[in-house]
Design a protein around this motif. Structure first.
Motif, PDB file in Angstrom:
ATOM      1  N   VAL A  63       0.847  -1.187   0.000  1.00  0.00           N
ATOM      2  CA  VAL A  63       0.000   0.000   0.000  1.00  0.00           C
ATOM      3  C   VAL A  63       0.886   1.243   0.000  1.00  0.00           C
ATOM      4  CG1 VAL A  63      -1.934  -1.109   1.156  1.00  0.00           C
ATOM      5  CG2 VAL A  63      -0.143  -0.038   2.524  1.00  0.00           C
ATOM      6  N   ALA A  64       0.380   2.294  -0.634  1.00  0.00           N
ATOM      7  CA  ALA A  64       1.141   3.538  -0.725  1.00  0.00           C
ATOM      8  C   ALA A  64       1.329   4.153   0.656  1.00  0.00           C
ATOM      9  CB  ALA A  64       0.410   4.512  -1.646  1.00  0.00           C
ATOM     10  N   GLY A  65       2.506   4.660   0.918  1.00  0.00           N
ATOM     11  CA  GLY A  65       2.782   5.325   2.183  1.00  0.00           C
ATOM     12  C   GLY A  65       3.396   4.440   3.239  1.00  0.00           C
ATOM     13  N   ALA A  66       3.292   3.124   3.079  1.00  0.00           N
ATOM     14  CA  ALA A  66       3.823   2.206   4.091  1.00  0.00           C
ATOM     15  C   ALA A  66       5.344   2.311   4.188  1.00  0.00           C
ATOM     16  CB  ALA A  66       3.404   0.776   3.775  1.00  0.00           C
ATOM     17  N   SER A  67       5.998   2.464   3.058  1.00  0.00           N
ATOM     18  CA  SER A  67       7.466   2.489   3.059  1.00  0.00           C
ATOM     19  C   SER A  67       8.012   3.661   3.862  1.00  0.00           C
ATOM     20  CB  SER A  67       7.996   2.551   1.622  1.00  0.00           C
ATOM     21  OG  SER A  67       7.516   3.716   0.958  1.00  0.00           O
ATOM     22  N   VAL A  68       7.326   4.799   3.846  1.00  0.00           N
ATOM     23  CA  VAL A  68       7.781   5.965   4.610  1.00  0.00           C
ATOM     24  C   VAL A  68       7.754   5.669   6.107  1.00  0.00           C
ATOM     25  CG1 VAL A  68       7.304   8.372   5.174  1.00  0.00           C
ATOM     26  CG2 VAL A  68       7.015   7.561   2.836  1.00  0.00           C
ATOM     27  N   LEU A  69       6.663   5.054   6.552  1.00  0.00           N
ATOM     28  CA  LEU A  69       6.546   4.705   7.967  1.00  0.00           C
ATOM     29  C   LEU A  69       7.554   3.629   8.360  1.00  0.00           C
ATOM     30  CD1 LEU A  69       2.669   4.658   8.508  1.00  0.00           C
ATOM     31  CD2 LEU A  69       4.318   6.361   9.281  1.00  0.00           C
ATOM     32  N   VAL A  70       7.800   2.688   7.485  1.00  0.00           N
ATOM     33  CA  VAL A  70       8.751   1.614   7.772  1.00  0.00           C
ATOM     34  C   VAL A  70      10.159   2.182   7.955  1.00  0.00           C
ATOM     35  CG1 VAL A  70       9.917  -0.407   6.803  1.00  0.00           C
ATOM     36  CG2 VAL A  70       7.428  -0.224   6.691  1.00  0.00           C
ATOM     37  N   VAL A  71      10.540   3.129   7.117  1.00  0.00           N
ATOM     38  CA  VAL A  71      11.862   3.761   7.228  1.00  0.00           C
ATOM     39  C   VAL A  71      11.979   4.493   8.571  1.00  0.00           C
ATOM     40  CG1 VAL A  71      13.353   5.573   6.318  1.00  0.00           C
ATOM     41  CG2 VAL A  71      12.261   3.963   4.763  1.00  0.00           C
ATOM     42  N   ALA A  72      10.937   5.244   8.935  1.00  0.00           N
ATOM     43  CA  ALA A  72      10.947   5.964  10.208  1.00  0.00           C
ATOM     44  C   ALA A  72      11.006   4.980  11.373  1.00  0.00           C
ATOM     45  CB  ALA A  72       9.698   6.842  10.315  1.00  0.00           C
ATOM     46  N   PHE A  73      10.264   3.886  11.235  1.00  0.00           N
ATOM     47  CA  PHE A  73      10.217   2.833  12.248  1.00  0.00           C
ATOM     48  C   PHE A  73      11.615   2.255  12.456  1.00  0.00           C
ATOM     49  CE2 PHE A  73       6.844   0.079  14.176  1.00  0.00           C
ATOM     50  CZ  PHE A  73       7.691  -0.763  14.888  1.00  0.00           C
ATOM     51  N   LYS A  74      12.301   1.945  11.385  1.00  0.00           N
ATOM     52  CA  LYS A  74      13.653   1.355  11.479  1.00  0.00           C
ATOM     53  C   LYS A  74      14.641   2.336  12.105  1.00  0.00           C
ATOM     54  CE  LYS A  74      13.524  -2.003   7.689  1.00  0.00           C
ATOM     55  NZ  LYS A  74      14.160  -2.429   6.427  1.00  0.00           N
ATOM     56  N   ALA A  75      14.552   3.605  11.724  1.00  0.00           N
ATOM     57  CA  ALA A  75      15.464   4.612  12.272  1.00  0.00           C
ATOM     58  C   ALA A  75      15.288   4.733  13.787  1.00  0.00           C
ATOM     59  CB  ALA A  75      15.223   5.957  11.594  1.00  0.00           C
TER      60      ALA A  75
END
Length: 293
Positions: free
Chosen positions: A268-280
């Motif tokens: 789904v669109a937008g998930a990758s942005v949250l995943v990157v923030a989550f990992k950081a």
């Protein structure tokens, strides 16, 4: 109660004759427990008991214990010089200076300051009193040390809780974002089939099979459920009354693994942005966990 692996503590005790025993304890991060003692000859025999006291109170970290003995009140007592040791040191110094083509003079006064060359004999009664004074000073230092570790541990706990709250918020956003994925996947397939003008219906068994396969590839429900469970366990560790640093480190690795899998699967669109923030944010959490006993 969360405890930091870094800390400092100092304790003192005074014998009846005025002899003062001072113990300082400091520690830094280490996966296992490592205890190093630095103490004068008169206290050397007490290291074993000292290690037992340290090991009973501390489970992880590189711990340095420095002990000092102020015997100014005993200056009138008899001092002994280890002549054999002193002579050997003089010979070794002469040989070293000769090899270096230096003048043969040796500063004997300097050699007298080497531990073991000059000693002040301790009577048995004095030794017993020194032992009691040493253990008292060590216990006082440990109490001071643990108090500082507890204060730093509370600061770490607050920091980790604030970071965990961010993860939980992003987890909620990811859950909301992916909750409608099955229907969205079905609509994508139907739209694609319509574009290709293929005669299929929504209840076609073959189509349903394909939809299920497509949905399963992008479904992150299991990952989200496991993450939720990990967050609960993380909070439990923060409130635990024992050393949990290793367990928290392992749990952080599992959380990182789940979010990585989720990032690879989420379609789904937008998930990758949250995943990157989550990992950081998880990297910062893992760094802080390295400070916890």
């Amino acid at each position: 109660m969360l405890l930091s692996m870094t800390g400092f503590g100092k304790g003192e005790s005074v014998c009846a004759d005025g002899t003062r025993v001072t113990v300082q304890i400091s520690s830094v991060n280490r996966k296992q427990l490592e205890v190093r003692f630095s103490m004068p000859q008169d206290l050397a025999a007490m290291e074993i008991n000292g290690r037992k006291l340290i090991s009973a109170a501390i489970s992880r970290g590189s711990v340095q214990v420095r002990c000092a003995l102020n015997t100014s009140s005993r200056q009138s007592a008899h001092w002994e010089v280890d002549s054999a040791l002193l002579d050997k040191l003089i010979r070794e110094c002469h040989a070293a200076r000769s090899r270096a083509n230096m003048a043969p003079e040796v500063a004997v006064e300097t050699l007298l300051t080497i531990p073991g060359v000059v000693t002040q004999p301790v009577q048995e009664d004095d030794q017993t009193e020194l032992t009691v004074a040493f253990e008292t000073a060590l216990r006082n230092a440990l109490e001071d040390f643990m108090r500082m570790r507890s204060i730093e541990g509370e600061t770490l706990k607050k920091d980790l809780l604030s970071r965990l709250e961010k993860l939980e918020q992003w987890h909620k956003e990811l859950s909301d974002m992916t909750s409608g994925y099955p229907e969205l996947a079905k609509q994508r397939i139907m739209s694609r089939l319509a574009e290709e003008k293929l005669p299929v219906t929504a209840d076609d068994p073959a189509l349903l099979k394909e939809v299920l396969f497509y949905v399963d590839k992008g479904d992150v429900t299991e990952e989200l459920t496991r993450l939720s469970s990990h967050f609960q366990q993380f909070r439990a560790f923060l409130d635990a009354g024992e050393a949990v640093g290793r367990n928290m480190d392992f749990l952080a690795q599992e959380i990182f693994r789940e979010i990585t899998t989720l990032g690879n699967k989420a379609a789904v669109a937008g998930a990758s942005v949250l995943v990157v923030a989550f990992k950081a944010e998880m990297e910062k959490i893992r760094e802080q966990i390295q400070n916890i006993e």
